[in-house]
Design an enzyme around this catalytic site. Structure first.
Site, short mmCIF file in Angstrom:
data_model
loop_
_atom_site.label_atom_id
_atom_site.label_comp_id
_atom_site.label_asym_id
_atom_site.label_seq_id
_atom_site.Cartn_x
_atom_site.Cartn_y
_atom_site.Cartn_z
N LYS A 103 0.77 -1.19 0.13
CA LYS A 103 -0.32 -0.37 -0.13
C LYS A 103 0.64 1.20 0.29
O LYS A 103 0.90 2.49 -0.25
CB LYS A 103 -0.79 -0.68 1.02
CG LYS A 103 -2.38 -1.64 1.27
CD LYS A 103 -2.92 -1.21 2.12
CE LYS A 103 -2.11 -1.15 4.30
NZ LYS A 103 -1.60 -2.35 3.99
N ARG A 148 -9.38 0.26 9.46
CA ARG A 148 -9.14 -1.06 9.91
C ARG A 148 -10.19 -1.41 10.61
O ARG A 148 -9.84 -2.66 10.95
CB ARG A 148 -7.79 -0.68 10.37
CG ARG A 148 -6.20 -1.29 9.77
CD ARG A 148 -5.16 -0.70 10.57
NE ARG A 148 -4.38 -1.53 10.83
CZ ARG A 148 -3.16 -1.46 9.64
NH1 ARG A 148 -3.02 0.19 9.21
NH2 ARG A 148 -1.66 -1.52 9.55
N ARG A 195 11.68 -1.27 11.05
CA ARG A 195 10.57 -1.73 11.72
C ARG A 195 10.31 -2.32 12.91
O ARG A 195 11.02 -3.95 12.60
CB ARG A 195 9.37 -1.59 11.29
CG ARG A 195 8.90 -0.09 10.53
CD ARG A 195 8.23 0.12 9.74
NE ARG A 195 6.47 -1.19 9.88
CZ ARG A 195 5.69 -1.10 9.48
NH1 ARG A 195 5.58 -0.29 7.73
NH2 ARG A 195 4.58 -1.18 9.98
N ARG A 237 -0.50 -9.58 13.40
CA ARG A 237 -1.10 -8.07 12.88
C ARG A 237 -1.32 -9.19 11.66
O ARG A 237 -2.55 -7.99 11.05
CB ARG A 237 0.67 -7.43 12.01
CG ARG A 237 1.35 -6.53 12.95
CD ARG A 237 2.66 -5.88 12.20
NE ARG A 237 2.28 -4.90 11.51
CZ ARG A 237 3.73 -5.57 10.03
NH1 ARG A 237 4.83 -5.57 10.44
NH2 ARG A 237 3.16 -4.73 9.56
P1 AMP Z 1 1.17 0.27 8.99
O1 AMP Z 1 2.06 1.16 9.07
O2 AMP Z 1 0.15 0.25 8.47
O3 AMP Z 1 1.41 -1.77 8.33
O4 AMP Z 1 0.44 0.47 10.91
C1 AMP Z 1 1.79 0.01 11.82
C2 AMP Z 1 1.58 -0.65 13.13
O5 AMP Z 1 0.09 0.75 13.09
C3 AMP Z 1 0.27 -1.41 12.92
O6 AMP Z 1 0.52 -2.71 13.64
C4 AMP Z 1 -0.90 -1.01 13.91
O7 AMP Z 1 -0.14 -1.19 15.23
C5 AMP Z 1 -0.63 0.62 13.78
N1 AMP Z 1 -2.14 1.52 13.24
C6 AMP Z 1 -1.64 2.09 12.03
N2 AMP Z 1 -3.02 2.46 11.73
C7 AMP Z 1 -3.72 2.19 12.33
C8 AMP Z 1 -5.85 1.82 12.37
N3 AMP Z 1 -6.17 2.27 10.98
N4 AMP Z 1 -5.72 1.92 12.93
C9 AMP Z 1 -5.23 1.27 14.62
N5 AMP Z 1 -3.61 1.27 14.42
C10 AMP Z 1 -3.32 1.23 13.14
#
Ligand code: AMP
Length: 190
Positions: free
Chosen positions: A14, A89, A134, A146
């Site tokens: 994404k 999400r 990360r 996740r």
């Molecule tokens: P990402 O960079 O989108 O993979 O997000 C990394 C982490 O950020 C996720 O595993 C969640 O812990 C948190 N996170 C990101 N977006 C959301 C969301 N919309 N709702 C809840 N947690 C989020």
């Protein structure tokens, strides 16, 4: 405005795709994960709170995430539209986004979903973890958590957008350029 939800499990691509698409379509890219990581880096209250959840691969609570997302939209009053990456999400995040856009006389034009098999995703995430810094990308237990969060709370959003005839599934396996082209074919119709 063109408001698109770029959807898919962790590692689907994404963020990579949004980087190209935001320039191609002159849209503002909002990645909630990036906003959280920025806050963690700067040790803000929001960052300190979010870190507890992110480090375990859990979702950050809805209320916190929704308020943050609204603030990010509000910062970009002149935007031509948004690419939402990593948001919504959960069902309540999706409803909050719909309500917020409706108040502004706007709507989500479509959910474009990158579909990638889970074994390919794990390989991609572990590979990314070698350079992304990360912690949630380096530990397979956290990666699995996740996916569990995705499968139990996020995947249902396909039905939510399908019910509104706004779901567009894309094959997310291929070269970056091929996938950008597939997504563009859908974006052009929205
Ligand atoms: P990402 O960079 O989108 O993979 O997000 C990394 C982490 O950020 C996720 O595993 C969640 O812990 C948190 N996170 C990101 N977006 C959301 C969301 N919309 N709702 C809840 N947690 C989020």
């Amino acid at each position: 405005m063109k408001n698109i939800v770029l959807f898919g499990p962790p590692g689907a691509g994404k963020g990579t795709q949004a980087d190209f698409l935001k320039d191609l379509y002159n849209l503002v890219h909002i990645s909630t994960g990036d906003v959280f990581r920025f806050n963690i880096k700067n040790k803000t209250d929001l960052g300190i709170l979010a870190k507890k959840y992110m480090d375990e691969g859990n979702l950050v609570p809805d209320e916190v995430t929704i308020n943050m997302l609204k603030a990010e939209i509000a910062k970009n009053k002149d935007a031509n539209g948004f690419i939402f990456d990593g948001f919504p999400r959960t069902q309540s995040q999706a409803e909050a986004l719909d309500n917020y856009l409706t108040e502004k006389g706007e709507q989500i034009n479509g959910m474009v979903a990158l579909e990638v098999p889970e074994d390919v995703l794990v390989t991609r995430l572990l590979e990314r973890g070698k350079t992304s810094g990360r912690t949630d990308d380096t530990d397979e237990t956290k990666i699995r958590n996740r996916f569990n969060e995705y499968n139990t709370k996020t995947a249902v959003l396909k039905d939510y957008f399908e019910a509104q005839n706004k779901y567009y599934g894309i094959n997310g396996v291929g070269s970056v350029a091929e996938i950008t082209q597939r997504i563009s074919n859908v974006f052009d119709t929205l």
